[in-house]
Scaffold this motif. Structure first.
Motif, PDB file in Angstrom:
ATOM      1  N   GLY A 117      39.544  32.462  37.185  1.00 17.24           N
ATOM      2  CA  GLY A 117      39.854  31.058  37.441  1.00 17.24           C
ATOM      3  C   GLY A 117      40.997  30.553  36.589  1.00 17.24           C
ATOM      4  N   SER A 118      41.041  31.007  35.344  1.00 18.00           N
ATOM      5  CA  SER A 118      42.131  30.560  34.484  1.00 18.00           C
ATOM      6  C   SER A 118      43.460  31.191  34.903  1.00 18.00           C
ATOM      7  N   LEU A 119      43.408  32.399  35.434  1.00 16.80           N
ATOM      8  CA  LEU A 119      44.638  33.056  35.874  1.00 16.80           C
ATOM      9  C   LEU A 119      45.249  32.389  37.106  1.00 16.80           C
ATOM     10  N   ILE A 120      44.401  31.906  38.021  1.00 14.01           N
ATOM     11  CA  ILE A 120      44.931  31.275  39.237  1.00 14.01           C
ATOM     12  C   ILE A 120      45.066  29.762  39.078  1.00 14.01           C
ATOM     13  N   GLY A 121      44.690  29.252  37.918  1.00 11.98           N
ATOM     14  CA  GLY A 121      44.876  27.826  37.647  1.00 11.98           C
ATOM     15  C   GLY A 121      43.781  26.944  38.188  1.00 11.98           C
ATOM     16  N   MET A 122      42.578  27.491  38.347  1.00 11.43           N
ATOM     17  CA  MET A 122      41.458  26.703  38.853  1.00 11.43           C
ATOM     18  C   MET A 122      41.006  25.711  37.783  1.00 11.43           C
ATOM     19  N   PRO A 123      40.979  24.424  38.092  1.00 13.17           N
ATOM     20  CA  PRO A 123      40.546  23.453  37.091  1.00 13.17           C
ATOM     21  C   PRO A 123      39.029  23.516  36.885  1.00 13.17           C
ATOM     22  N   MET A 124      38.620  23.546  35.628  1.00  9.18           N
ATOM     23  CA  MET A 124      37.199  23.531  35.297  1.00  9.18           C
ATOM     24  C   MET A 124      37.040  22.688  34.044  1.00  9.18           C
ATOM     25  N   PRO A 125      36.302  21.604  34.146  1.00  9.11           N
ATOM     26  CA  PRO A 125      36.139  20.726  32.982  1.00  9.11           C
ATOM     27  C   PRO A 125      35.368  21.429  31.861  1.00  9.11           C
ATOM     28  N   PRO A 126      35.679  21.098  30.614  1.00  6.79           N
ATOM     29  CA  PRO A 126      34.991  21.726  29.480  1.00  6.79           C
ATOM     30  C   PRO A 126      33.478  21.517  29.505  1.00  6.79           C
ATOM     31  N   GLU A 127      33.022  20.400  30.060  1.00  4.71           N
ATOM     32  CA  GLU A 127      31.589  20.142  30.134  1.00  4.71           C
ATOM     33  C   GLU A 127      30.898  21.172  31.009  1.00  4.71           C
ATOM     34  N   GLU A 128      31.545  21.559  32.102  1.00  3.59           N
ATOM     35  CA  GLU A 128      30.961  22.548  33.006  1.00  3.59           C
ATOM     36  C   GLU A 128      30.916  23.926  32.343  1.00  3.59           C
ATOM     37  N   ILE A 129      31.953  24.275  31.599  1.00  8.70           N
ATOM     38  CA  ILE A 129      31.969  25.544  30.876  1.00  8.70           C
ATOM     39  C   ILE A 129      30.864  25.554  29.822  1.00  8.70           C
ATOM     40  N   GLU A 130      30.711  24.436  29.109  1.00 10.72           N
ATOM     41  CA  GLU A 130      29.660  24.338  28.093  1.00 10.72           C
ATOM     42  C   GLU A 130      28.280  24.491  28.724  1.00 10.72           C
ATOM     43  N   GLU A 131      28.082  23.885  29.897  1.00  6.46           N
ATOM     44  CA  GLU A 131      26.800  23.973  30.592  1.00  6.46           C
ATOM     45  C   GLU A 131      26.511  25.414  31.023  1.00  6.46           C
ATOM     46  N   LEU A 132      27.521  26.104  31.545  1.00  8.34           N
ATOM     47  CA  LEU A 132      27.336  27.492  31.973  1.00  8.34           C
ATOM     48  C   LEU A 132      27.003  28.403  30.794  1.00  8.34           C
ATOM     49  N   LEU A 133      27.743  28.265  29.713  1.00  7.01           N
ATOM     50  CA  LEU A 133      27.497  29.109  28.549  1.00  7.01           C
ATOM     51  C   LEU A 133      26.174  28.754  27.877  1.00  7.01           C
ATOM     52  N   GLY A 134      25.819  27.478  27.882  1.00  6.54           N
ATOM     53  CA  GLY A 134      24.540  27.065  27.303  1.00  6.54           C
ATOM     54  C   GLY A 134      23.363  27.627  28.077  1.00  6.54           C
ATOM     55  N   GLY A 135      23.497  27.715  29.393  1.00  6.33           N
ATOM     56  CA  GLY A 135      22.443  28.285  30.219  1.00  6.33           C
ATOM     57  C   GLY A 135      22.220  29.760  29.949  1.00  6.33           C
ATOM     58  N   MET A 136      23.280  30.446  29.541  1.00  2.87           N
ATOM     59  CA  MET A 136      23.154  31.870  29.246  1.00  2.87           C
ATOM     60  C   MET A 136      22.385  32.107  27.945  1.00  2.87           C
ATOM     61  N   ASN A 137      22.385  31.124  27.043  1.00  2.61           N
ATOM     62  CA  ASN A 137      21.760  31.304  25.737  1.00  2.61           C
ATOM     63  C   ASN A 137      20.347  30.755  25.660  1.00  2.61           C
TER      64      ASN A 137
END
Length: 54
Positions: free
Chosen positions: A17-37
């Motif tokens: 996603g970062s390579l193709i320029g897909m926008p992803m808000p930091p809150e969504e990234i935090e939620e995804l990584l938090g779910g993994m832990n």
């Protein structure tokens, strides 16, 4: 093994996603990584084998 594969796929999706320029808000990234832990609870039921009486 499944947990490692899941993490690899998540990181791969974020990298792609970062390579193709897909926008992803930091809150969504935090939620995804938090779910993994999050700790997971498992219930193991052992099967009792009938032993012949001697």
């Amino acid at each position: 093994m499944k947990d490692k594969l899941r993490k690899i796929l998540l990181i791969g999706a974020l990298a792609a996603g970062s390579l193709i320029g897909m926008p992803m808000p930091p809150e969504e990234i935090e939620e995804l990584l938090g779910g993994m832990n999050q700790p997971k609870t498992e219930l193991v039921i052992t099967e009792e084998k009938d032993e012949p009486m001697s």
